[in-house]
Design a protein around this motif. Structure first.
Motif, PDB file in Angstrom:
ATOM      1  N   ILE A 135       0.193   6.922  -8.216  1.00 51.21           N
ATOM      2  CA  ILE A 135       0.121   6.718  -9.663  1.00 51.21           C
ATOM      3  C   ILE A 135      -0.988   7.606 -10.199  1.00 51.21           C
ATOM      4  CG2 ILE A 135      -0.490   5.090 -11.513  1.00 51.21           C
ATOM      5  CD1 ILE A 135       2.239   4.495 -10.504  1.00 51.21           C
ATOM      6  N   GLU A 136      -0.629   8.480 -11.126  1.00 51.98           N
ATOM      7  CA  GLU A 136      -1.618   9.376 -11.714  1.00 51.98           C
ATOM      8  C   GLU A 136      -2.549   8.601 -12.646  1.00 51.98           C
ATOM      9  OE1 GLU A 136      -0.102  13.684 -12.011  1.00 51.98           O
ATOM     10  OE2 GLU A 136       1.537  12.437 -12.802  1.00 51.98           O
ATOM     11  N   PRO A 137      -3.728   9.154 -12.941  1.00 55.88           N
ATOM     12  CA  PRO A 137      -4.707   8.441 -13.780  1.00 55.88           C
ATOM     13  C   PRO A 137      -4.153   7.973 -15.131  1.00 55.88           C
ATOM     14  CG  PRO A 137      -5.744  10.337 -12.775  1.00 55.88           C
ATOM     15  CD  PRO A 137      -4.270  10.419 -12.436  1.00 55.88           C
ATOM     16  N   HIS A 138      -3.217   8.701 -15.704  1.00 52.65           N
ATOM     17  CA  HIS A 138      -2.634   8.289 -16.982  1.00 52.65           C
ATOM     18  C   HIS A 138      -1.510   7.253 -16.807  1.00 52.65           C
ATOM     19  CE1 HIS A 138      -0.235  11.771 -15.667  1.00 52.65           C
ATOM     20  NE2 HIS A 138       0.755  11.221 -16.334  1.00 52.65           N
ATOM     21  N   GLU A 190      -2.507  14.540  -4.338  1.00 51.14           N
ATOM     22  CA  GLU A 190      -3.817  14.810  -3.730  1.00 51.14           C
ATOM     23  C   GLU A 190      -4.960  14.435  -4.675  1.00 51.14           C
ATOM     24  OE1 GLU A 190      -6.089  18.374  -1.313  1.00 51.14           O
ATOM     25  OE2 GLU A 190      -4.602  18.928  -2.836  1.00 51.14           O
ATOM     26  N   LYS A 191      -4.816  14.740  -5.961  1.00 52.53           N
ATOM     27  CA  LYS A 191      -5.858  14.411  -6.950  1.00 52.53           C
ATOM     28  C   LYS A 191      -6.123  12.914  -7.020  1.00 52.53           C
ATOM     29  CE  LYS A 191      -5.301  18.241 -10.152  1.00 52.53           C
ATOM     30  NZ  LYS A 191      -4.846  18.629 -11.491  1.00 52.53           N
ATOM     31  N   VAL A 192      -5.081  12.106  -6.822  1.00 55.55           N
ATOM     32  CA  VAL A 192      -5.218  10.651  -6.887  1.00 55.55           C
ATOM     33  C   VAL A 192      -6.054  10.147  -5.713  1.00 55.55           C
ATOM     34  CG1 VAL A 192      -3.951   8.459  -6.862  1.00 55.55           C
ATOM     35  CG2 VAL A 192      -3.056  10.404  -8.160  1.00 55.55           C
ATOM     36  N   GLY A 193      -5.871  10.743  -4.535  1.00 54.22           N
ATOM     37  CA  GLY A 193      -6.667  10.354  -3.363  1.00 54.22           C
ATOM     38  C   GLY A 193      -6.134   9.161  -2.594  1.00 54.22           C
ATOM     39  N   ASN A 207      -3.384  -0.607  -3.299  1.00 50.75           N
ATOM     40  CA  ASN A 207      -4.040   0.638  -3.699  1.00 50.75           C
ATOM     41  C   ASN A 207      -3.538   1.142  -5.051  1.00 50.75           C
ATOM     42  OD1 ASN A 207      -6.052   1.626  -2.069  1.00 50.75           O
ATOM     43  ND2 ASN A 207      -4.710   2.871  -0.796  1.00 50.75           N
ATOM     44  N   GLY A 208      -2.490   0.518  -5.578  1.00 52.03           N
ATOM     45  CA  GLY A 208      -1.930   0.938  -6.848  1.00 52.03           C
ATOM     46  C   GLY A 208      -0.773   1.909  -6.752  1.00 52.03           C
ATOM     47  N   SER A 209      -0.397   2.306  -5.564  1.00 48.48           N
ATOM     48  CA  SER A 209       0.700   3.261  -5.379  1.00 48.48           C
ATOM     49  C   SER A 209       2.047   2.553  -5.416  1.00 48.48           C
ATOM     50  CB  SER A 209       0.544   3.987  -4.038  1.00 48.48           C
ATOM     51  OG  SER A 209      -0.668   4.696  -3.992  1.00 48.48           O
ATOM     52  N   PRO A 210       3.100   3.238  -5.882  1.00 49.67           N
ATOM     53  CA  PRO A 210       4.417   2.612  -5.937  1.00 49.67           C
ATOM     54  C   PRO A 210       5.013   2.341  -4.549  1.00 49.67           C
ATOM     55  CG  PRO A 210       4.319   4.453  -7.468  1.00 49.67           C
ATOM     56  CD  PRO A 210       3.088   4.530  -6.597  1.00 49.67           C
ATOM     57  N   ILE A 211       5.412   1.100  -4.347  1.00 45.93           N
ATOM     58  CA  ILE A 211       6.237   0.715  -3.200  1.00 45.93           C
ATOM     59  C   ILE A 211       7.647   0.598  -3.756  1.00 45.93           C
ATOM     60  CG2 ILE A 211       6.775  -1.049  -1.488  1.00 45.93           C
ATOM     61  CD1 ILE A 211       3.799  -1.897  -1.621  1.00 45.93           C
ATOM     62  N   VAL A 271      12.903   0.581   4.026  1.00 45.72           N
ATOM     63  CA  VAL A 271      12.816   0.024   5.377  1.00 45.72           C
ATOM     64  C   VAL A 271      11.397  -0.454   5.644  1.00 45.72           C
ATOM     65  CG1 VAL A 271      12.951   0.583   7.836  1.00 45.72           C
ATOM     66  CG2 VAL A 271      14.739   1.376   6.280  1.00 45.72           C
ATOM     67  N   ALA A 272      10.423   0.370   5.276  1.00 42.55           N
ATOM     68  CA  ALA A 272       9.014   0.032   5.478  1.00 42.55           C
ATOM     69  C   ALA A 272       8.171   0.869   4.529  1.00 42.55           C
ATOM     70  CB  ALA A 272       8.599   0.310   6.923  1.00 42.55           C
ATOM     71  N   TRP A 273       6.910   0.455   4.347  1.00 41.17           N
ATOM     72  CA  TRP A 273       5.975   1.236   3.538  1.00 41.17           C
ATOM     73  C   TRP A 273       4.613   1.237   4.221  1.00 41.17           C
ATOM     74  CZ3 TRP A 273       1.905  -1.764   2.043  1.00 41.17           C
ATOM     75  CH2 TRP A 273       2.122  -3.141   1.915  1.00 41.17           C
ATOM     76  N   ILE A 274       3.883   2.321   3.982  1.00 41.30           N
ATOM     77  CA  ILE A 274       2.553   2.505   4.573  1.00 41.30           C
ATOM     78  C   ILE A 274       1.633   2.971   3.448  1.00 41.30           C
ATOM     79  CG2 ILE A 274       1.189   3.734   6.304  1.00 41.30           C
ATOM     80  CD1 ILE A 274       4.834   3.863   6.800  1.00 41.30           C
ATOM     81  N   ASP A 275       0.682   2.133   3.072  1.00 44.73           N
ATOM     82  CA  ASP A 275      -0.256   2.432   1.987  1.00 44.73           C
ATOM     83  C   ASP A 275      -1.492   3.105   2.585  1.00 44.73           C
ATOM     84  OD1 ASP A 275      -0.789   2.326  -0.754  1.00 44.73           O
ATOM     85  OD2 ASP A 275      -1.754   0.362  -0.635  1.00 44.73           O
ATOM     86  N   CYS A 276      -1.920   4.207   1.990  1.00 49.34           N
ATOM     87  CA  CYS A 276      -2.976   5.031   2.578  1.00 49.34           C
ATOM     88  C   CYS A 276      -3.992   5.517   1.557  1.00 49.34           C
ATOM     89  CB  CYS A 276      -2.365   6.286   3.218  1.00 49.34           C
ATOM     90  SG  CYS A 276      -1.112   5.973   4.460  1.00 49.34           S
ATOM     91  N   THR A 277      -5.168   5.837   2.055  1.00 54.08           N
ATOM     92  CA  THR A 277      -6.127   6.640   1.314  1.00 54.08           C
ATOM     93  C   THR A 277      -6.136   8.011   1.964  1.00 54.08           C
ATOM     94  OG1 THR A 277      -7.961   5.882   2.686  1.00 54.08           O
ATOM     95  CG2 THR A 277      -7.574   4.686   0.623  1.00 54.08           C
ATOM     96  N   LEU A 278      -6.399   9.023   1.172  1.00 56.55           N
ATOM     97  CA  LEU A 278      -6.422  10.389   1.686  1.00 56.55           C
ATOM     98  C   LEU A 278      -7.630  10.573   2.589  1.00 56.55           C
ATOM     99  CD1 LEU A 278      -5.124  13.192   1.622  1.00 56.55           C
ATOM    100  CD2 LEU A 278      -6.500  13.690  -0.402  1.00 56.55           C
ATOM    101  N   ASP A 279      -7.392  10.940   3.836  1.00 53.54           N
ATOM    102  CA  ASP A 279      -8.463  11.114   4.813  1.00 53.54           C
ATOM    103  C   ASP A 279      -8.872  12.578   4.940  1.00 53.54           C
ATOM    104  OD1 ASP A 279      -9.982   9.516   6.975  1.00 53.54           O
ATOM    105  OD2 ASP A 279      -9.257  11.283   8.071  1.00 53.54           O
TER     106      ASP A 279
END
Length: 175
Positions: free
Chosen positions: A39-42, A78-81, A117-121, A126-134
Motif C-alpha cells: 500500500i503506497e503512502p497515499h 520498494e519505497k513502501v519498505g 503490516n498494512g499490505s494487501p492480502i 493459497v497462502a500469504w507471506i507478510d514481509c518487511t524489506l530486508d
C-alpha cells in the motif's frame, strides 16, 4: 574453430548460447505464481506478478523474489519498505492477468484485506507471506529482493498456479 567478435560474444552472453536458448531451457523448470502487494503512502494498492519466489532462511525467516530492473511496480513497492507475497491458486489466472496488465487500477474488483503490516492480502489465495524489506541486491537485469517474514498463513489447501514453458497450469499429485 571460429573466434567471434566482441559484439557476437555479447549477443551470446559470453557463454556460447543466446538469451532465447537460456529462456527456453529454463522454461523446463516450473515456477509458482505470486502477486507481491503493498500500500503506497497515499493509500493506493500496488502489485506485481512474480514467478521467481523462494524461501531463503529459517533463522532469520527470509524469502526472496527477483523483479526486473525494468519493472514499474517494483520501485513503488520498494519505497513502501514492506510487502505481502500472495501465492495464487490454479483458479486465479484471471486475477494474475489483471495484476500483470499495465494500467492505473490493477486492483479494480479484486477483494483483499490488510495484513498486520498494512499490505494487501488477496482473497482466496493459497497462502500469504507478510514481509518487511530486508535487502535489495543488483543481479544482472534484475534485483534480488530479500524480505524478512513477519507473518504468514496457508489459507486454503488448493493447487497453486504454476508457470511452465510459457503457459499456466496446475500441479497434480502422483500418489
Amino acid at each position: 574453430m571460429r573466434i567471434s567478435s566482441i559484439g557476437e560474444r555479447h549477443a551470446l552472453n559470453m557463454t556460447g548460447f543466446d538469451s532465447a536458448t537460456f529462456r527456453r531451457v529454463l522454461g523446463h523448470y516450473p515456477t509458482g505464481v505470486c502477486v507481491v502487494t503493498a500500500i503506497e503512502p497515499h493509500g493506493a494498492p500496488v502489485g506485481m506478478v512474480v514467478g521467481s519466489f523462494t524461501s531463503v532462511s529459517l533463522d532469520p525467516p527470509l524469502v526472496a523474489f527477483f523483479p526486473a530492473k525494468s519493472s514499474s511496480s517494483w520501485p513503488r513497492i520498494e519505497k513502501v519498505g514492506r510487502f505481502c507475497v500472495n501465492i495464487l491458486a490454479s483458479d486465479q489466472l484471471a486475477l494474475c492477468r489483471q495484476i500483470a496488465a499495465p494500467g492505473p487500477d490493477k486492483f479494480a474488483g479484486i477483494a483483499h484485506r490488510a495484513s498486520a503490516n498494512g499490505s494487501p492480502i488477496l482473497d482466496d489465495v493459497v497462502a500469504w507471506i507478510d514481509c518487511t524489506l530486508d535487502a535489495v541486491h543488483e543481479a544482472g537485469d534484475h534485483h534480488i529482493v530479500l524480505g524478512r517474514v513477519v507473518a504468514l498463513e496457508a489459507e486454503r489447501p488448493d493447487r497453486p498456479l504454476l508457470f511452465f514453458q510459457g503457459s499456466y497450469g496446475e500441479f497434480s499429485l502422483l500418489d
